[in-house]
Design a protein around this motif. Sequence first.
Motif, PDB file in Angstrom:
ATOM      1  N   SER A 153      50.967  39.973  62.263  1.00 16.83           N
ATOM      2  CA  SER A 153      51.138  41.318  61.683  1.00 16.83           C
ATOM      3  C   SER A 153      50.205  41.489  60.490  1.00 16.83           C
ATOM      4  N   LEU A 154      50.061  40.415  59.705  1.00 14.76           N
ATOM      5  CA  LEU A 154      49.158  40.479  58.546  1.00 14.76           C
ATOM      6  C   LEU A 154      47.720  40.708  59.014  1.00 14.76           C
ATOM      7  N   ALA A 155      47.344  39.967  60.054  1.00 14.48           N
ATOM      8  CA  ALA A 155      45.947  39.991  60.515  1.00 14.48           C
ATOM      9  C   ALA A 155      45.534  41.366  61.038  1.00 14.48           C
ATOM     10  N   THR A 156      46.489  42.150  61.485  1.00 13.71           N
ATOM     11  CA  THR A 156      46.140  43.417  62.147  1.00 13.71           C
ATOM     12  C   THR A 156      46.478  44.640  61.291  1.00 13.71           C
ATOM     13  N   ARG A 157      46.841  44.441  60.051  1.00 12.37           N
ATOM     14  CA  ARG A 157      47.163  45.586  59.183  1.00 12.37           C
ATOM     15  C   ARG A 157      45.930  46.469  58.971  1.00 12.37           C
ATOM     16  N   ASP A 158      46.157  47.765  58.890  1.00 15.56           N
ATOM     17  CA  ASP A 158      45.043  48.702  58.670  1.00 15.56           C
ATOM     18  C   ASP A 158      44.384  48.487  57.319  1.00 15.56           C
ATOM     19  N   ASP A 159      45.165  48.008  56.353  1.00 18.79           N
ATOM     20  CA  ASP A 159      44.598  47.863  55.004  1.00 18.79           C
ATOM     21  C   ASP A 159      44.060  46.446  54.744  1.00 18.79           C
ATOM     22  N   VAL A 160      43.813  45.703  55.803  1.00 13.93           N
ATOM     23  CA  VAL A 160      43.165  44.389  55.673  1.00 13.93           C
ATOM     24  C   VAL A 160      41.784  44.450  56.330  1.00 13.93           C
ATOM     25  N   ASP A 161      40.740  44.145  55.553  1.00 12.21           N
ATOM     26  CA  ASP A 161      39.373  44.087  56.115  1.00 12.21           C
ATOM     27  C   ASP A 161      39.035  42.688  56.588  1.00 12.21           C
ATOM     28  N   VAL A 162      39.489  41.694  55.803  1.00  9.64           N
ATOM     29  CA  VAL A 162      39.168  40.295  56.125  1.00  9.64           C
ATOM     30  C   VAL A 162      40.471  39.515  56.219  1.00  9.64           C
ATOM     31  N   PHE A 163      40.652  38.843  57.356  1.00  9.56           N
ATOM     32  CA  PHE A 163      41.828  37.989  57.523  1.00  9.56           C
ATOM     33  C   PHE A 163      41.426  36.570  57.126  1.00  9.56           C
ATOM     34  N   VAL A 164      42.118  36.012  56.139  1.00  8.80           N
ATOM     35  CA  VAL A 164      41.805  34.669  55.644  1.00  8.80           C
ATOM     36  C   VAL A 164      42.884  33.727  56.167  1.00  8.80           C
ATOM     37  N   GLU A 165      42.491  32.869  57.107  1.00  5.89           N
ATOM     38  CA  GLU A 165      43.467  31.988  57.785  1.00  5.89           C
ATOM     39  C   GLU A 165      43.482  30.617  57.118  1.00  5.89           C
ATOM     40  N   LEU A 166      44.588  30.301  56.432  1.00  5.66           N
ATOM     41  CA  LEU A 166      44.716  29.017  55.743  1.00  5.66           C
ATOM     42  C   LEU A 166      46.046  28.368  56.088  1.00  5.66           C
ATOM     43  N   VAL A 167      46.420  28.535  57.355  1.00  8.38           N
ATOM     44  CA  VAL A 167      47.674  27.956  57.860  1.00  8.38           C
ATOM     45  C   VAL A 167      47.407  26.569  58.429  1.00  8.38           C
ATOM     46  N   GLY A 168      46.369  26.469  59.271  1.00  9.89           N
ATOM     47  CA  GLY A 168      46.003  25.177  59.863  1.00  9.89           C
ATOM     48  C   GLY A 168      46.577  24.994  61.256  1.00  9.89           C
ATOM     49  N   GLY A 169      46.010  24.022  61.976  1.00  7.21           N
ATOM     50  CA  GLY A 169      46.464  23.724  63.340  1.00  7.21           C
ATOM     51  C   GLY A 169      45.596  24.407  64.372  1.00  7.21           C
ATOM     52  N   LYS A 182      38.637  42.745  62.799  1.00  2.06           N
ATOM     53  CA  LYS A 182      38.615  42.276  61.400  1.00  2.06           C
ATOM     54  C   LYS A 182      37.666  41.086  61.263  1.00  2.06           C
ATOM     55  N   ASP A 183      37.036  40.976  60.123  1.00  2.00           N
ATOM     56  CA  ASP A 183      36.305  39.751  59.800  1.00  2.00           C
ATOM     57  C   ASP A 183      37.328  38.647  59.504  1.00  2.00           C
ATOM     58  N   VAL A 184      36.917  37.411  59.776  1.00  2.00           N
ATOM     59  CA  VAL A 184      37.828  36.279  59.577  1.00  2.00           C
ATOM     60  C   VAL A 184      37.138  35.196  58.770  1.00  2.00           C
ATOM     61  N   VAL A 185      37.879  34.617  57.818  1.00  2.25           N
ATOM     62  CA  VAL A 185      37.434  33.417  57.106  1.00  2.25           C
ATOM     63  C   VAL A 185      38.522  32.372  57.305  1.00  2.25           C
ATOM     64  N   THR A 186      38.118  31.161  57.643  1.00  7.29           N
ATOM     65  CA  THR A 186      39.104  30.105  57.873  1.00  7.29           C
ATOM     66  C   THR A 186      38.591  28.777  57.322  1.00  7.29           C
ATOM     67  N   ALA A 187      39.543  27.875  57.039  1.00  6.45           N
ATOM     68  CA  ALA A 187      39.174  26.508  56.631  1.00  6.45           C
ATOM     69  C   ALA A 187      39.576  25.528  57.722  1.00  6.45           C
ATOM     70  N   ASN A 188      39.867  26.058  58.907  1.00  5.26           N
ATOM     71  CA  ASN A 188      40.568  25.309  59.950  1.00  5.26           C
ATOM     72  C   ASN A 188      39.602  24.628  60.926  1.00  5.26           C
ATOM     73  N   LYS A 189      39.265  23.355  60.614  1.00  6.97           N
ATOM     74  CA  LYS A 189      38.305  22.636  61.479  1.00  6.97           C
ATOM     75  C   LYS A 189      38.878  22.339  62.848  1.00  6.97           C
ATOM     76  N   ALA A 190      40.192  22.104  62.914  1.00  6.92           N
ATOM     77  CA  ALA A 190      40.796  21.786  64.213  1.00  6.92           C
ATOM     78  C   ALA A 190      40.663  22.979  65.155  1.00  6.92           C
ATOM     79  N   LEU A 191      40.921  24.157  64.638  1.00  4.78           N
ATOM     80  CA  LEU A 191      40.834  25.376  65.456  1.00  4.78           C
ATOM     81  C   LEU A 191      39.418  25.575  65.984  1.00  4.78           C
ATOM     82  N   LEU A 192      38.421  25.396  65.104  1.00  2.00           N
ATOM     83  CA  LEU A 192      37.029  25.612  65.520  1.00  2.00           C
ATOM     84  C   LEU A 192      36.545  24.524  66.464  1.00  2.00           C
TER      85      LEU A 192
END
Length: 428
Positions: free
Chosen positions: A67-83, A100-110
Amino acid sequence: MPEPLRLGIAGLGTVGVGVVRIIRQHADLLSARTGRQILITAVSARDKSKDRGVALGSYDWEDDPVSLATRDDVDVFVELVGGDEGPAKKAVEAALAAGKDVVTANKALLAMHGQSLAEAAEQKGCALRYEAAVAGGIPVIKSLTEGLVANDVTRVMGVMNGSCNYILTRMETAGLSYAEVFAEADGLGYLEADPQLDVGGIDAAHKLAILATLAFGTKVDFDGIVLEGIDRVSIEDIRAAADMGYKIKLLGVAQKTGRGLEQRMQPCLVPDSSPLGQLDGGTNMVVLEGDAVGQIVLRGPGAGEGPTASAVMADVCDIAKGWRGPVFGLPAGQLTTATPARTQLPAPYYLRMSLDDKPGALAKVAKVLGEAGVSIDRMRQYGHEDTSAPVLIVTHKTTPDALRTALDAMQSTDVLAGSPVALRIEAV
Ligand code: NAP
Ligand code: HSE
């Protein structure tokens, strides 16, 4: 001034809190450097009531990262959950599908889904950035995609898991066994919730797979990595390697060879006077080699709140400035399928064995090495009080096949006490 850039941050653990802190502390600096305000619209984590040591009251809360990732008032989704599965993957996919643009620190996902995510991002014209995913605070992704863009990259290598380097360094300095230092590191909270991700080399291999894609224009191929963790490294080998002028490191190496793409993450010996040999504790080091630049060495913190958040914010700032580019340096459709190298390039090897202390024992070992075409460069036998003699051998460059033949033949010589240890020596 252009419109503010509005972030939605999922994951408020070590890295997420670090990102919130930087945005609050450096609001003016970030705005001056990017030409826009960077704002947080909403955040998400599991437990809304947890005190995270940072004020979050002015941001909307979403229980569900999708829900956070798809909000109209979010331009960039920053994923720092992991997995590599679960909420992180679902939310990143949802963000990209919503443009949306995405920034992540998630090496496992990539490492596991990099190709499909890159295709999804590029189809929508979105950025998918991940500087923090490899070697934390070290700007290695930018180094490959920008600084070395004009090079044919020939080899990337490095120590990319701080916990493993801490364990190996501590074994050496305290003279403790692997099991003792593992327990100590676990008790201090230095290891991932699943420690096998660290000591099994998996976390570092995720990072290597990403670097290999950037360096060689091949699709991410985690399964093509020859993977071995540090749990079989003994204090005896650390001591013996030191005596021969080496350190043992969990070293990742990726290089294109005539036989395909060689990717390996395994304990290796490196000269103790080399930059990699001098790397102690939890620090990371990445070595990049290109035809024009030669060799560059990047060293710095590979984990922790500040360093990792610093890298996340570098991506956010690039997006704020409108800097975009293909996810892995080339359009996803142009990345080729890697052919994993069938065998590793020749290298010198370190051998440690215990020989029965009787006439002709050493001669038998030398004979099987010679018959397999493995040449001895240096050798040392140590004093001893029982009936077996500790012997160390450093070979000249040899192929893994020749070495295997020699080791198999050695087992049937009746002069060995136990199995020999063989570790690759990497030229660095
Ligand atoms: P962490 O401290 O464990 O934090 C994870 C966060 O995700 C927590 O806030 C957790 O919520 C939240 N979360 C978990 N499941 C969730 C769900 N289903 N819905 C919403 N939120 C959920 O992890 P971290 O160390 O910050 O790492 C985050 C990412 O950065 C990972 O991909 C990691 O590999 C990468 N990374 C970390 C470092 C480092 O030094 N830590 C370095 C490089 C890269 P609660 O807090 O409520 O439990
Ligand atoms: N467990 C990882 C390490 C964290 O020790 O380097 C950063 O990826």
